[in-house]
Scaffold this motif. Sequence first.
Motif, PDB file in Angstrom:
ATOM      1  N   ILE A  69       1.008  -1.055   0.025  1.00 21.07           N
ATOM      2  CA  ILE A  69      -0.203  -0.080  -0.136  1.00 21.07           C
ATOM      3  C   ILE A  69       0.784   1.126   0.135  1.00 21.07           C
ATOM      4  N   ASN A  70       0.457   1.988  -0.891  1.00 21.38           N
ATOM      5  CA  ASN A  70       1.073   3.510  -0.870  1.00 21.38           C
ATOM      6  C   ASN A  70       0.175   4.508  -0.989  1.00 21.38           C
ATOM      7  N   HIS A  71       0.369   5.658  -0.148  1.00 22.65           N
ATOM      8  CA  HIS A  71      -0.237   6.686   0.150  1.00 22.65           C
ATOM      9  C   HIS A  71       0.598   7.911  -0.056  1.00 22.65           C
ATOM     10  N   ALA A  72       1.204   8.329  -1.178  1.00 24.63           N
ATOM     11  CA  ALA A  72       2.183   9.015  -1.061  1.00 24.63           C
ATOM     12  C   ALA A  72       1.703  10.621  -1.276  1.00 24.63           C
ATOM     13  N   SER A  73       0.445  10.583  -1.572  1.00 26.32           N
ATOM     14  CA  SER A  73       0.145  12.103  -1.519  1.00 26.32           C
ATOM     15  C   SER A  73      -1.708  12.058  -1.267  1.00 26.32           C
ATOM     16  N   LEU A  74      -1.947  13.310  -1.002  1.00 30.54           N
ATOM     17  CA  LEU A  74      -3.414  13.398  -0.400  1.00 30.54           C
ATOM     18  C   LEU A  74      -4.480  13.081  -1.162  1.00 30.54           C
ATOM     19  N   THR A  75      -4.312  12.448  -2.518  1.00 34.15           N
ATOM     20  CA  THR A  75      -5.367  12.371  -3.434  1.00 34.15           C
ATOM     21  C   THR A  75      -5.379  10.993  -3.850  1.00 34.15           C
ATOM     22  N   LEU A  76      -4.143  10.383  -3.654  1.00 37.34           N
ATOM     23  CA  LEU A  76      -3.812   8.862  -4.290  1.00 37.34           C
ATOM     24  C   LEU A  76      -3.471   7.875  -3.411  1.00 37.34           C
TER      25      LEU A  76
END
Lengths: 114, 114
Positions: A69-76
């Motif tokens: 799981i990657n959540h590198a930005s606030l929109t993706l």
Amino acid sequence: GAVVSQHPSRVICKSGTSVKIECRSLDFQATTMFWYRQFPKQSLMLMATSNEGSKATYEQGVEKDKFLINHASLTLSTLTVTSAHPEDSSFYICSARGQFDGYTFGSGTRLTVV
Amino acid sequence: AQSVTQLDSHVSVSEGTPVLLRCNYSSSYSPSLFWYVQHPNKGLQLLLKYTSAATLVKGINGFEAEFKKSETSFHLTKPSAHMSDAAEYFCVVSEPSGNTPLVFGKGTRLSVIA
């Protein structure tokens, strides 16, 4: 209202390959993303929780090296099923929580591993 | 820890008759409670939610639910079932604030007979 776009809606892949599922928040910042899995005729089970910029927290029994799981930005936020096997075939759905008071679900991804 | 128990795995009603889907919750906090509906091979749709305001909550498509703290219940009702109501219904609980995930019940499958 808040919308989360989840892609792909359906995917069929060969055993041993990897599949990436994307969830994008279209009109808000998703500070937290929850990833669920639903097997046929069963309820939704939480797999992991990810906060933007941090490592995901996985539920007991969920392999973190298999479900990246990657959540590198606030929109993706993305979920990658690595080295998929038939037993990974399931319905995967994301749920975003942002600065508003509520949860917004993506439309889900039906993964079939053959 | 929070949890919800949906007392019936399957409910069958005749078209035009009332619907009652039962849910009991367990929570250390004053919870937020939700009902979601999932039609076959579809994503989730929010029917209604309770967040410590009025105990009788009205939702979409004629559904409503009543929060009863003394009984720790949040049953879903509809006066008159329609064929299009046939679906899977999930009772869901969360903490009232913070980035905590939704916890799903096992679901109740509603069948509507013509």
